[in-house]
Design an enzyme around this catalytic site. Sequence first.
Site, PDB file in Angstrom:
ATOM      1  N   GLU A   1       0.835  -1.202   0.000  1.00  0.00           N
ATOM      2  CA  GLU A   1       0.000   0.000   0.000  1.00  0.00           C
ATOM      3  C   GLU A   1       0.867   1.246   0.000  1.00  0.00           C
ATOM      4  O   GLU A   1       1.734   1.403   0.870  1.00  0.00           O
ATOM      5  CB  GLU A   1      -0.884   0.052   1.251  1.00  0.00           C
ATOM      6  CG  GLU A   1      -1.963  -0.996   1.320  1.00  0.00           C
ATOM      7  CD  GLU A   1      -2.830  -0.859   2.563  1.00  0.00           C
ATOM      8  OE1 GLU A   1      -3.875  -1.518   2.623  1.00  0.00           O
ATOM      9  OE2 GLU A   1      -2.461  -0.086   3.480  1.00  0.00           O
ATOM     10  N   CYS A   2       0.655   2.129  -0.951  1.00  0.00           N
ATOM     11  CA  CYS A   2       1.239   3.471  -0.986  1.00  0.00           C
ATOM     12  C   CYS A   2       2.769   3.436  -0.857  1.00  0.00           C
ATOM     13  O   CYS A   2       3.463   3.302  -1.856  1.00  0.00           O
ATOM     14  CB  CYS A   2       0.607   4.346   0.090  1.00  0.00           C
ATOM     15  SG  CYS A   2       0.791   6.124  -0.214  1.00  0.00           S
ATOM     16  N   ALA A   3       3.304   3.542   0.348  1.00  0.00           N
ATOM     17  CA  ALA A   3       4.752   3.479   0.510  1.00  0.00           C
ATOM     18  C   ALA A   3       5.304   2.169  -0.027  1.00  0.00           C
ATOM     19  O   ALA A   3       6.375   2.128  -0.648  1.00  0.00           O
ATOM     20  CB  ALA A   3       5.122   3.646   1.982  1.00  0.00           C
TER      21      ALA A   3
ATOM     22  N   LEU B   1       4.045   0.474  -2.463  1.00  0.00           N
ATOM     23  CA  LEU B   1       4.027   0.638  -3.921  1.00  0.00           C
ATOM     24  C   LEU B   1       5.305   1.317  -4.402  1.00  0.00           C
ATOM     25  O   LEU B   1       5.931   0.881  -5.375  1.00  0.00           O
ATOM     26  CB  LEU B   1       2.797   1.451  -4.315  1.00  0.00           C
ATOM     27  CG  LEU B   1       2.724   2.006  -5.740  1.00  0.00           C
ATOM     28  CD1 LEU B   1       2.579   0.878  -6.754  1.00  0.00           C
ATOM     29  CD2 LEU B   1       1.548   2.986  -5.868  1.00  0.00           C
TER      30      LEU B   1
ATOM     31  N   SER C   1      -0.752  -0.729  -4.679  1.00  0.00           N
ATOM     32  CA  SER C   1      -1.514   0.442  -5.103  1.00  0.00           C
ATOM     33  C   SER C   1      -1.432   1.519  -4.041  1.00  0.00           C
ATOM     34  O   SER C   1      -0.864   1.326  -2.955  1.00  0.00           O
ATOM     35  CB  SER C   1      -2.983   0.070  -5.349  1.00  0.00           C
ATOM     36  OG  SER C   1      -3.689  -0.020  -4.133  1.00  0.00           O
TER      37      SER C   1
END
Length: 473
Positions: free
Chosen positions: A362-364, A366, A452
């Site tokens: 998630e986010c980081a 990604l 993502s």
Amino acid sequence: MPRLVVAAPASGSGKTTVATGLMAALTAGGLAVSPHKVGPDYIDPGYHTLAAGRPGRNLDPWLTSEDLVAPLFLHGARGADVAVVEGVMGLFDGAEAAGGGFASTAHVARLLEAPVVLVVDASSAGRSIAALVHGFITYDSTVRIGGVILNRVGSERHERICRAAIEETGLPVFGVLRRDADVATPSRHLGLIPAAERRAEAVRTVERLGALVEESCDLRGLLALAHGAPPIDARPWDPAAQIDARLRDPAAPADRAEGAARLGEPEGADRPLERTEGPARPVVAVAGGPAFTFGYAENDELLSAAGAQVVPFDPLRDEALPEGTRGVVIGGGFPEMYAAELAANEPLRRQVAAFDGPIYAECAGLLYLARTLEGAPMCGVLDAEARMTGRLTLGYREAVALRDSPVARAGERFRGHEFHRTAVRPGPGAEPAWRWPGADPEGFAGRLRLASYLHLHWAGSPEMASRFVGVCR
């Protein structure tokens, strides 16, 4: 469970200062304090954890459901003497997409039947503070405002004026905090700097906040208010029961088909959830350390309940994944602040790149899986480049999975949250993970990968943990 909610008329009023200080003061006084935060925020709970000595947990009706707020609260508060819930934004500010203040502090206070303490910034007002407070009292009679704490008061005379005016509304003033630059917590592009990135300084800050609240507030009065909350008619959330229930009753295929049809995507395979019973407990490595501080405690608890052995690792310092790793989870955080250090840990980057088990990011996470981050080499699991931008992307999302992955099936719908100032440029042929209204397809998905920008609270979708552990097996 004695409880109260710390709220404010608007962001920046001092909720975190008061809530964290109150948690620290009550804990120092010998009470077991359960810390909670309304909304998807990861950073404030890090300071709550330091203050109370137990995990700070989030309460978010959007990410989970209205029905889960009280059970999750009771789960987090097991064994505590009192619970303190820090609100989000202004008292009545919620998810615009849902309308009506959904997922606001007021919404959660109603679901918990918890009294509210209103933190009011008095730095630029006198008697007019009373009109503001009166408006909040009368705006929604279903929210019980039990008292006020004044913040950023300039002098004894200023305090007398504000206190007298507010008491005319019938509410008690539980405390008055003077302007004090020494208790400020530093910020940067996404808000406060996480406690894990400044551990020693953060501990000192929390201790000062506790001392400030103890000196400035009526702790006995606040505890009496908390004890006035009625019993909660709910049972504590149980991760094992959630996993078992989802195994017995998987998500309905019709729901998946409806989501797929809405997007013109092919319907995913109608498969039952994977069962994870058996003697072996596959190791799931969960990224942590200063660069990866965003995560919900319930996600790890669900992985454990689904049969995994959850083992943390720090991509900044550990040169190898934990021994026997069968799956990797990399949550959110601030890898952009540590790009050089992450790049320098080449042995771990190479191992992650070669890892042939399931990865959820998630986010980081990604960004870490991309080829580069601000030009620095990352793991290269994804054919993508990541960079900082000047634009804040923030908000709740109702996403539809575009293809199967280790945790989702094509066409299924999930509620999540996006919060970043970075952008990822995928290479040709990338297969996106999600789509939601008003945005292009986002993320990367495949049989063994989901990466993502979408943050998900797995208590709202326990099947994600069961599926991930099933793939690990």
